[in-house]
Design a protein around this motif. Structure first.
Motif, PDB file in Angstrom:
ATOM      1  N   TRP A 121       0.816  -1.215   0.000  1.00  0.00           N
ATOM      2  CA  TRP A 121       0.000   0.000   0.000  1.00  0.00           C
ATOM      3  C   TRP A 121       0.854   1.270   0.000  1.00  0.00           C
ATOM      4  O   TRP A 121       0.327   2.378  -0.160  1.00  0.00           O
ATOM      5  CB  TRP A 121      -0.908   0.014   1.229  1.00  0.00           C
ATOM      6  CG  TRP A 121      -2.288  -0.502   0.968  1.00  0.00           C
ATOM      7  CD1 TRP A 121      -2.850  -1.656   1.447  1.00  0.00           C
ATOM      8  CD2 TRP A 121      -3.307   0.109   0.179  1.00  0.00           C
ATOM      9  NE1 TRP A 121      -4.137  -1.797   1.006  1.00  0.00           N
ATOM     10  CE2 TRP A 121      -4.444  -0.718   0.218  1.00  0.00           C
ATOM     11  CE3 TRP A 121      -3.367   1.288  -0.585  1.00  0.00           C
ATOM     12  CZ2 TRP A 121      -5.634  -0.412  -0.454  1.00  0.00           C
ATOM     13  CZ3 TRP A 121      -4.546   1.593  -1.261  1.00  0.00           C
ATOM     14  CH2 TRP A 121      -5.660   0.740  -1.187  1.00  0.00           C
ATOM     15  N   HIS A 122       2.163   1.169   0.219  1.00  0.00           N
ATOM     16  CA  HIS A 122       2.985   2.367   0.396  1.00  0.00           C
ATOM     17  C   HIS A 122       2.896   3.320  -0.791  1.00  0.00           C
ATOM     18  O   HIS A 122       2.757   4.534  -0.627  1.00  0.00           O
ATOM     19  CB  HIS A 122       4.453   1.985   0.623  1.00  0.00           C
ATOM     20  CG  HIS A 122       4.730   1.427   1.969  1.00  0.00           C
ATOM     21  ND1 HIS A 122       6.010   1.105   2.392  1.00  0.00           N
ATOM     22  CD2 HIS A 122       3.919   1.114   3.013  1.00  0.00           C
ATOM     23  CE1 HIS A 122       5.959   0.622   3.620  1.00  0.00           C
ATOM     24  NE2 HIS A 122       4.700   0.615   4.014  1.00  0.00           N
ATOM     25  N   CYS A 123       3.016   2.779  -1.992  1.00  0.00           N
ATOM     26  CA  CYS A 123       3.081   3.616  -3.182  1.00  0.00           C
ATOM     27  C   CYS A 123       1.796   4.427  -3.356  1.00  0.00           C
ATOM     28  O   CYS A 123       1.846   5.654  -3.497  1.00  0.00           O
ATOM     29  CB  CYS A 123       3.343   2.756  -4.413  1.00  0.00           C
ATOM     30  SG  CYS A 123       3.373   3.667  -5.973  1.00  0.00           S
ATOM     31  N   PRO A 225      -4.601  -3.393  -3.975  1.00  0.00           N
ATOM     32  CA  PRO A 225      -4.111  -3.821  -5.286  1.00  0.00           C
ATOM     33  C   PRO A 225      -3.505  -5.220  -5.313  1.00  0.00           C
ATOM     34  O   PRO A 225      -3.107  -5.696  -6.380  1.00  0.00           O
ATOM     35  CB  PRO A 225      -3.041  -2.776  -5.602  1.00  0.00           C
ATOM     36  CG  PRO A 225      -2.525  -2.351  -4.257  1.00  0.00           C
ATOM     37  CD  PRO A 225      -3.719  -2.384  -3.347  1.00  0.00           C
ATOM     38  N   ALA A 226      -3.414  -5.884  -4.166  1.00  0.00           N
ATOM     39  CA  ALA A 226      -2.848  -7.237  -4.123  1.00  0.00           C
ATOM     40  C   ALA A 226      -3.837  -8.243  -4.716  1.00  0.00           C
ATOM     41  O   ALA A 226      -5.041  -7.987  -4.764  1.00  0.00           O
ATOM     42  CB  ALA A 226      -2.507  -7.617  -2.683  1.00  0.00           C
ATOM     43  N   PRO A 227      -3.354  -9.404  -5.163  1.00  0.00           N
ATOM     44  CA  PRO A 227      -4.259 -10.399  -5.742  1.00  0.00           C
ATOM     45  C   PRO A 227      -5.366 -10.807  -4.774  1.00  0.00           C
ATOM     46  O   PRO A 227      -5.160 -10.870  -3.558  1.00  0.00           O
ATOM     47  CB  PRO A 227      -3.331 -11.585  -6.039  1.00  0.00           C
ATOM     48  CG  PRO A 227      -1.983 -10.979  -6.194  1.00  0.00           C
ATOM     49  CD  PRO A 227      -1.942  -9.830  -5.233  1.00  0.00           C
ATOM     50  N   HIS A 237      -1.815  -8.565   9.348  1.00  0.00           N
ATOM     51  CA  HIS A 237      -0.984  -7.853  10.325  1.00  0.00           C
ATOM     52  C   HIS A 237       0.496  -8.220  10.135  1.00  0.00           C
ATOM     53  O   HIS A 237       0.969  -8.273   9.011  1.00  0.00           O
ATOM     54  CB  HIS A 237      -1.483  -8.096  11.750  1.00  0.00           C
ATOM     55  CG  HIS A 237      -2.777  -7.372  12.044  1.00  0.00           C
ATOM     56  ND1 HIS A 237      -3.062  -6.119  11.538  1.00  0.00           N
ATOM     57  CD2 HIS A 237      -3.860  -7.717  12.791  1.00  0.00           C
ATOM     58  CE1 HIS A 237      -4.258  -5.728  11.960  1.00  0.00           C
ATOM     59  NE2 HIS A 237      -4.769  -6.673  12.715  1.00  0.00           N
ATOM     60  N   PHE A 238       1.228  -8.512  11.169  1.00  0.00           N
ATOM     61  CA  PHE A 238       2.687  -8.596  11.098  1.00  0.00           C
ATOM     62  C   PHE A 238       3.206  -9.568  10.043  1.00  0.00           C
ATOM     63  O   PHE A 238       4.169  -9.278   9.320  1.00  0.00           O
ATOM     64  CB  PHE A 238       3.240  -8.984  12.479  1.00  0.00           C
ATOM     65  CG  PHE A 238       4.742  -9.067  12.517  1.00  0.00           C
ATOM     66  CD1 PHE A 238       5.507  -7.928  12.734  1.00  0.00           C
ATOM     67  CD2 PHE A 238       5.395 -10.277  12.329  1.00  0.00           C
ATOM     68  CE1 PHE A 238       6.895  -7.997  12.763  1.00  0.00           C
ATOM     69  CE2 PHE A 238       6.777 -10.351  12.356  1.00  0.00           C
ATOM     70  CZ  PHE A 238       7.528  -9.204  12.582  1.00  0.00           C
ATOM     71  N   ASN A 239       2.607 -10.740   9.932  1.00  0.00           N
ATOM     72  CA  ASN A 239       3.167 -11.794   9.070  1.00  0.00           C
ATOM     73  C   ASN A 239       2.994 -11.549   7.581  1.00  0.00           C
ATOM     74  O   ASN A 239       3.474 -12.364   6.772  1.00  0.00           O
ATOM     75  CB  ASN A 239       2.568 -13.151   9.441  1.00  0.00           C
ATOM     76  CG  ASN A 239       3.242 -13.766  10.651  1.00  0.00           C
ATOM     77  OD1 ASN A 239       4.346 -13.390  11.010  1.00  0.00           O
ATOM     78  ND2 ASN A 239       2.566 -14.710  11.290  1.00  0.00           N
ATOM     79  N   PHE A 240       2.339 -10.466   7.197  1.00  0.00           N
ATOM     80  CA  PHE A 240       2.253 -10.162   5.760  1.00  0.00           C
ATOM     81  C   PHE A 240       3.645 -10.093   5.134  1.00  0.00           C
ATOM     82  O   PHE A 240       3.808 -10.295   3.924  1.00  0.00           O
ATOM     83  CB  PHE A 240       1.508  -8.841   5.534  1.00  0.00           C
ATOM     84  CG  PHE A 240       2.303  -7.604   5.918  1.00  0.00           C
ATOM     85  CD1 PHE A 240       3.222  -7.056   5.047  1.00  0.00           C
ATOM     86  CD2 PHE A 240       2.131  -7.012   7.163  1.00  0.00           C
ATOM     87  CE1 PHE A 240       3.961  -5.930   5.407  1.00  0.00           C
ATOM     88  CE2 PHE A 240       2.864  -5.890   7.523  1.00  0.00           C
ATOM     89  CZ  PHE A 240       3.792  -5.348   6.641  1.00  0.00           C
ATOM     90  N   ASP A 245       2.901 -11.345  -2.214  1.00  0.00           N
ATOM     91  CA  ASP A 245       1.839 -10.426  -2.632  1.00  0.00           C
ATOM     92  C   ASP A 245       1.975  -9.054  -1.974  1.00  0.00           C
ATOM     93  O   ASP A 245       1.547  -8.051  -2.552  1.00  0.00           O
ATOM     94  CB  ASP A 245       0.460 -10.985  -2.249  1.00  0.00           C
ATOM     95  CG  ASP A 245       0.032 -12.146  -3.126  1.00  0.00           C
ATOM     96  OD1 ASP A 245       0.686 -12.394  -4.163  1.00  0.00           O
ATOM     97  OD2 ASP A 245      -0.971 -12.801  -2.774  1.00  0.00           O
ATOM     98  N   TYR A 246       2.546  -9.025  -0.765  1.00  0.00           N
ATOM     99  CA  TYR A 246       2.511  -7.801   0.031  1.00  0.00           C
ATOM    100  C   TYR A 246       3.885  -7.257   0.392  1.00  0.00           C
ATOM    101  O   TYR A 246       3.994  -6.095   0.804  1.00  0.00           O
ATOM    102  CB  TYR A 246       1.741  -8.049   1.348  1.00  0.00           C
ATOM    103  CG  TYR A 246       0.615  -9.028   1.209  1.00  0.00           C
ATOM    104  CD1 TYR A 246      -0.475  -8.740   0.398  1.00  0.00           C
ATOM    105  CD2 TYR A 246       0.634 -10.261   1.865  1.00  0.00           C
ATOM    106  CE1 TYR A 246      -1.513  -9.647   0.242  1.00  0.00           C
ATOM    107  CE2 TYR A 246      -0.402 -11.168   1.722  1.00  0.00           C
ATOM    108  CZ  TYR A 246      -1.474 -10.863   0.903  1.00  0.00           C
ATOM    109  OH  TYR A 246      -2.489 -11.770   0.742  1.00  0.00           O
TER     110      TYR A 246
END
Length: 448
Positions: A121-123, A225-227, A237-240, A245-246
């Motif tokens: 999501w940063h961009c 925007p992820a699949p 949360h943390f484990n993404f 994908d993330y």
């Protein structure tokens, strides 16, 4: 002398478990430190993504009495409610709450935002923020692809906003002193820089079934925007961090911190080539996707850089769980979050072994560098001077792009060659395809 130094390095690893982690005062302590400041003189701040480092960043900002949090955005209502109550304890005023960060950005009174979302999501969040006239403190890594890094850099320039990247080691005084020593030439010709993160606290991610999203979570917004995939608690949360994908695994999570310092000290930006090898060698059957063991070799003009990471063990180089070693002809300088040490080479003169350079005492960390990093961001906004930023958008992009190159080399399984002028890999369509971001679910890559 050699035995004593090795003893010190070994013991430092054993006694510094958890060292370098950010330590912030309690909410009550922050509230008591905040002085009465006129609302007209306060920087109005919003937070997008209220868990993990996003929350740590906000707490650090609120140590400054001339900063006020006026809005929070998060896809998880339970997180929003908790953080709103926490913010109210620190500053008395309750912030506005939003499930969709775009609504937060509509508030024209907000001067700056912190972006603490997952990497994918940063961009979009950063470009939306600067185009809405906000300054941005964005967590590392800058983005989840090289294409996004370049877009974010272009957006910061187009909208002329202050953008600080959360690679807070850049605000560390002992890092600055170590870099001064490295650049002094006393180490001699530096032929290799070792960079590593061994994370013994990381256990296998157990396989868990898909399930319904928790109550109050806008999962479609979290995916963005992820699949499109069913909700799984392992990816949330943390484990993404351990799913392609993330995010990019430990290479982009820890790697940007260490690679940033290594390249800055060596005045390097882009490699000539990269090759990498590794995989899920520690926990082959756990739920994560990114490699738990990885080595990547980067070739720059005049030196190589070796990145290593491993989960489940702490036995890193020189007895340090994380760090950077600058290996020169005269000495090796070993630097990490605890401080730095010099390991001189020896030579024989008149049948006596002597050091090639004068030894110096071990240098310790001094202070909480996250707080220095957030102060630097606020000062840059107040003076409207991006030039004083310790980790501006270009700096953040260099670290992230190099880290992503390591992952691309790993995914292709071969040595890849970089063309800095063309900003692509030479004669390698497969590697070049991995430069791009791929947006889904109706979301479109921002246009700058």
């Amino acid at each position: 002398m050699e035995i004593t130094r090795r003893h010190f390095l070994r013991n430092s690893a054993l006694t510094a478990t958890g060292a370098g982690l950010i330590s912030l005062p309690t909410l009550e302590a922050i509230a008591s430190q905040r002085k009465k400041t006129s609302p007209n003189d306060k920087l109005q701040l919003g937070l997008i993504g209220c868990n993990g480092m996003g929350w740590s960043d906000l707490r650090s900002h609120l140590l400054m009495s001339d900063v006020e949090c006026v809005a929070l955005a998060d896809v998880d209502q339970s997180v929003l409610d908790k953080r709103a109550a926490d913010v109210q304890k620190m500053q008395q005023n309750r912030p506005q709450l939003f499930k969709d960060y775009r609504k937060l950005l509509e508030n024209k009174d907000i001067d700056a935002v912190i972006i603490g979302t997952p990497d994918h999501w940063h961009c979009m969040a950063m470009i939306d923020a600067v185009s809405a006239g906000k300054h941005v403190y964005v967590e590392k890594p800058l983005a989840n692809s090289i294409e996004e890094c370049n877009l974010m850099l272009a957006a910061a320039r187009k909208y002329n906003k202050i953008v600080q990247v959360g690679q807070w080691q850049r605000s560390g005084s002992h890092y600055e002193k170590a870099i001064d020593y490295i650049r002094s030439g006393k180490l001699g010709n530096i032929r290799l820089v070792k960079v590593w993160a061994y994370q013994g606290w990381m256990n296998p991610v157990p396989v868990r079934p898909d399930s319904a999203p928790p109550a109050g979570v806008d999962y479609d917004m979290w995916l963005g925007p992820a699949p499109k995939r069913p909700f799984n608690p392992n990816r949330f949360h943390f484990n993404f961090r351990w799913f392609w994908d993330y995010a990019g695994g430990l290479m982009t999570d820890w790697g940007v911190h260490e690679i940033d310092i290594a390249l800055y000290a060596m005045n390097a930006k882009a490699p000539k080539s990269v090759m990498a090898s590794g995989g899920k060698l520690a926990y082959p059957d756990d739920a994560s996707e990114t490699p738990d063991t990885l080595q990547a070799v980067y070739e720059y003009d005049g030196f190589n850089m070796l990145w290593e990471h491993a989960t489940g063990i702490d036995g890193g180089n020189y007895g340090r769980t994380e760090g950077i070693a600058f290996i020169g002809n005269n000495a090796t300088l070993v630097l990490n979050r605890d401080g730095w040490s010099l390991l001189p080479e020896t030579q024989t003169k008149n049948n006596v072994k002597v050091y090639k350079v004068e030894d110096i005492p071990d240098q310790a960390r001094n202070g909480d560098y996250l707080n220095e990093h957030t102060k630097n961001f606020v000062q840059a906004i107040k003076t409207n001077n991006a030039g004083i930023l310790k980790c501006g958008i270009e700096t953040g992009s260099i670290a992230a792009i190099n880290a992503h190159m390591g992952n691309i080399a790993y995914k292709t399984g071969r040595k890849v060659y970089w063309d800095a002028t063309a900003k692509g890999f030479k004669n390698d369509p497969q590697a070049n395809a991995l430069l791009s971001a791929h947006y889904h679910n109706g979301w479109k890559l921002p246009v700058v």
